[in-house]
Design a protein around this motif. Sequence first.
Motif, PDB file in Angstrom:
ATOM      1  N   LEU A 279       0.840  -1.187   0.173  1.00  0.00           N
ATOM      2  CA  LEU A 279       0.168  -0.108  -0.080  1.00  0.00           C
ATOM      3  C   LEU A 279       0.981   1.411  -0.079  1.00  0.00           C
ATOM      4  O   LEU A 279       0.359   2.120  -0.880  1.00  0.00           O
ATOM      5  CB  LEU A 279      -0.989   0.058   1.318  1.00  0.00           C
ATOM      6  N   TRP A 280       1.865   1.343   0.852  1.00  0.00           N
ATOM      7  CA  TRP A 280       2.799   2.548   0.992  1.00  0.00           C
ATOM      8  C   TRP A 280       3.558   2.719  -0.494  1.00  0.00           C
ATOM      9  O   TRP A 280       3.468   4.085  -0.921  1.00  0.00           O
ATOM     10  CB  TRP A 280       4.019   2.307   1.930  1.00  0.00           C
ATOM     11  N   ASP A 281       3.897   1.642  -1.212  1.00  0.00           N
ATOM     12  CA  ASP A 281       4.661   1.783  -2.382  1.00  0.00           C
ATOM     13  C   ASP A 281       3.736   2.256  -3.485  1.00  0.00           C
ATOM     14  O   ASP A 281       4.014   3.300  -4.285  1.00  0.00           O
ATOM     15  CB  ASP A 281       5.385   0.592  -2.923  1.00  0.00           C
ATOM     16  N   LYS A 282       2.342   1.934  -3.365  1.00  0.00           N
ATOM     17  CA  LYS A 282       1.505   2.412  -4.226  1.00  0.00           C
ATOM     18  C   LYS A 282       0.912   3.902  -4.230  1.00  0.00           C
ATOM     19  O   LYS A 282       0.698   4.433  -5.069  1.00  0.00           O
ATOM     20  CB  LYS A 282       0.026   1.328  -4.036  1.00  0.00           C
ATOM     21  N   LEU A 283       0.986   4.227  -2.916  1.00  0.00           N
ATOM     22  CA  LEU A 283       0.537   5.594  -2.692  1.00  0.00           C
ATOM     23  C   LEU A 283       1.947   6.593  -3.085  1.00  0.00           C
ATOM     24  O   LEU A 283       1.537   7.727  -3.513  1.00  0.00           O
ATOM     25  CB  LEU A 283       0.561   5.907  -1.146  1.00  0.00           C
ATOM     26  N   THR A 284       3.012   6.079  -2.730  1.00  0.00           N
ATOM     27  CA  THR A 284       4.324   7.057  -3.169  1.00  0.00           C
ATOM     28  C   THR A 284       5.002   6.889  -4.293  1.00  0.00           C
ATOM     29  O   THR A 284       5.770   7.752  -4.460  1.00  0.00           O
ATOM     30  CB  THR A 284       5.050   6.925  -1.749  1.00  0.00           C
TER      31      THR A 284
END
Length: 289
Positions: free
Chosen positions: A178-183
């Motif tokens: 999720l973090w990588d997809k957001l950033t």
Amino acid sequence: MEQKYNGRTLNFYNLLKEYEIEIPIIQRDYAQGRKDKKELRGNFLDALQNCLETGEQIKLDFIYGSIVDGNFQPLDGQQRLTTLFLIHWYAALKENKLSKDVKDLLSKFSYETRITSREFCHSLVNENLEITDSKNLIDELIINSNWFFLSWLNDPTVDSMLRCLKDIGLKFSSIENLWDKLTGSDSPISFYFVELENIGLTDDLYIKMNARGKQLTPFENFKAGFQKEIQDKNWDENKDLKDSFGIKIDNDWTDFFWQYFRKNNSVDEALLRFISAANMVHSCVVRTI
């Protein structure tokens, strides 16, 4: 003085790397987490969840304001920015990404509406919290933490943030990376960021735009839905930014109605009546052709 518009497409992560985001004291409390906004909040989070799972791009309309002492102060977009802040924090917590650098970055988002709102945001990012069981509700974990002050529950913004975080935990817990997809550079969630120059963000203007402390009006909900319709159908595609619906309705048109049709420090009812009348006239004309 002529207003200047400097616009570009950004995501929340890149905006936060570039500026500190400060919700100014004159702004309303965070409203998307209120009990009576369950449907609105659910629809917004569902849209974000879907694009993160499918990779489909989503544009969150315009977010604009002024740069004051190096800080970005939003005139419009506070609610969306706050929800994005909460989602980014949750993603970092869930995936053990809350390093010092990430904490420093997320700490650049702050509320000035109340001291308790500012302190909660700071503690949320910097204090220790761990998700040991995916079944645990994130709002309960926060409230039961030793750093959480129960008096913060009296702050409408904190109360709304906790309710929104609960829903975020329920909807986003199963999304991997999720973090990588957001950033990441290909993040599917973005918005059109507009820095307004020479607009003069006075208290009077914020009252026009926000009617501080009040819940979202029917007109504000209509405007959000109408802006999405305009975006989906590309009605503003060939227009200059200054002539787009989002800029016009929040600046020139609001100024005009504020001058001639203001009632109780609001023009929402007047604008809604005008648009309703224009729509009825248009419908009558179309039917007679």
